[in-house]
Design a protein around this motif. Structure first.
Motif, PDB file in Angstrom:
ATOM      1  N   LEU A  70      61.616 -23.308  80.015  1.00 40.38           N
ATOM      2  CA  LEU A  70      60.808 -23.429  78.956  1.00 40.38           C
ATOM      3  C   LEU A  70      61.010 -22.703  77.943  1.00 40.38           C
ATOM      4  O   LEU A  70      60.663 -23.530  76.642  1.00 40.38           O
ATOM      5  CB  LEU A  70      59.011 -23.246  79.614  1.00 40.38           C
ATOM      6  CG  LEU A  70      58.596 -23.999  80.653  1.00 40.38           C
ATOM      7  CD1 LEU A  70      57.269 -23.371  81.119  1.00 40.38           C
ATOM      8  CD2 LEU A  70      58.880 -25.399  80.367  1.00 40.38           C
ATOM      9  N   VAL A 124      62.657 -26.129  75.739  1.00 39.56           N
ATOM     10  CA  VAL A 124      61.359 -26.581  75.212  1.00 39.56           C
ATOM     11  C   VAL A 124      61.171 -26.404  73.623  1.00 39.56           C
ATOM     12  O   VAL A 124      60.615 -25.213  73.372  1.00 39.56           O
ATOM     13  CB  VAL A 124      60.139 -26.465  76.229  1.00 39.56           C
ATOM     14  CG1 VAL A 124      58.871 -26.989  75.267  1.00 39.56           C
ATOM     15  CG2 VAL A 124      60.352 -26.831  77.510  1.00 39.56           C
ATOM     16  N   ILE A 177      52.378 -25.558  75.261  1.00 41.50           N
ATOM     17  CA  ILE A 177      53.341 -26.265  74.885  1.00 41.50           C
ATOM     18  C   ILE A 177      52.793 -27.555  74.370  1.00 41.50           C
ATOM     19  O   ILE A 177      53.250 -28.357  73.262  1.00 41.50           O
ATOM     20  CB  ILE A 177      54.421 -26.617  75.975  1.00 41.50           C
ATOM     21  CG1 ILE A 177      55.227 -25.398  76.104  1.00 41.50           C
ATOM     22  CG2 ILE A 177      55.447 -27.897  75.702  1.00 41.50           C
ATOM     23  CD1 ILE A 177      56.279 -25.484  77.413  1.00 41.50           C
ATOM     24  N   SER A 232      51.336 -27.598  70.947  1.00 38.39           N
ATOM     25  CA  SER A 232      52.359 -27.669  70.026  1.00 38.39           C
ATOM     26  C   SER A 232      52.897 -28.972  69.631  1.00 38.39           C
ATOM     27  O   SER A 232      53.705 -29.146  68.683  1.00 38.39           O
ATOM     28  CB  SER A 232      53.627 -27.000  70.422  1.00 38.39           C
ATOM     29  OG  SER A 232      54.536 -27.602  71.443  1.00 38.39           O
TER      30      SER A 232
END
Length: 243
Positions: A27, A31, A68, A71
């Motif tokens: 991640l 990501v 995440i 975001s």
């Protein structure tokens, strides 16, 4: 270049901190703001006995995934045979978008079928009988109505039986069948399919009514990290060693 990532069969559990670390490393490194979406195609957890069972690990995972999502990167989740009881409570906590067990997506202009893949292992008749029951409307409700300690006991015994059963089966029985794959391609009229479950990562080519169709099998995370990276021009299975 924008990309979309697919993962499956991490089997996250407190008993395997190396896998958890590899997942968080994934991640943190993959990501990025160039990511259009992350898809989790089942067996994300080693076992899931209900959203009311939370541990330090599941909460840490939820917090990271939720950040995440906040975001601006969507995270989609398809249930596997280990975590089909993941429901709205945990999905909301982790910022997951729950998808049907077979879902069609537009992947950079290509109509794509995504699924966990266990329903295509049609030679494993014993498992398919259980799957039909477990994915029905009444069995999950009955199980979730039981006390948490009882569900944990049931899950532990079921896993022990599964290990014994798989040990005695020909490995080919645990894989998808060509007939099921072809029938699935035809039913959903797609030229690209992505799934996990079998722990046999590979990119396959199939002939469907004279046309070439591509099936991408995701890898498990028992001994290394594994993910599929798709861009508008390519798809690549990528493997990373545990650090």
């Amino acid at each position: 270049m924008n990309k979309t990532l697919f993962i499956s069969d991490l089997h996250l559990t407190e008993a395997r901190p190396d896998i958890s670390k590899a997942f968080f490393d994934f991640l943190n490194t993959q990501v990025t703001e160039q990511l259009d979406a992350l898809y989790i195609l089942g067996d994300f957890f080693e076992v899931w006995v209900g959203d009311d069972y939370q541990t330090e690990l599941t909460i840490k995972i939820a917090n990271k995934l939720s950040a995440i999502k906040d975001s601006g990167i969507p995270i989609y989740f398809i249930h596997g045979n280990r975590d089909f009881l993941v429901s709205n409570r945990y999905a909301k906590l982790a910022g997951l978008i729950l998808l049907p067990e077979k879902s069609i997506i537009d992947l950079y202009g290509t109509k794509t079928l995504i699924l966990h893949g266990d329903e295509m292992c049609t030679q494993d008749i014993e498992y398919q009988k259980f799957r039909k029951k477990a994915r029905g409307w009444w069995w999950p409700k009955l199980i979730l109505a039981m006390p948490l300690w009882y569900r944990q006991s049931v899950a532990k015994k079921a896993r022990e039986r599964s290990k014994l059963s798989q040990r005695d089966k020909n490995p080919e029985i645990l894989d998808v069948t060509d007939e099921a794959v072809i029938d699935t391609f035809k039913k959903y009229s797609t030229s690209l399919m992505i799934h996990g479950h079998t722990h046999r990562p590979k990119i396959h080519q199939h002939n469907i009514k004279g046309q070439t169709a591509t099936r991408i099998v995701l890898g498990d995370w028992y001994t290394q990290g594994s993910y599929l990276e798709v861009t508008a021009n390519s798809y690549d299975l990528i493997f990373t060693d545990f650090k």
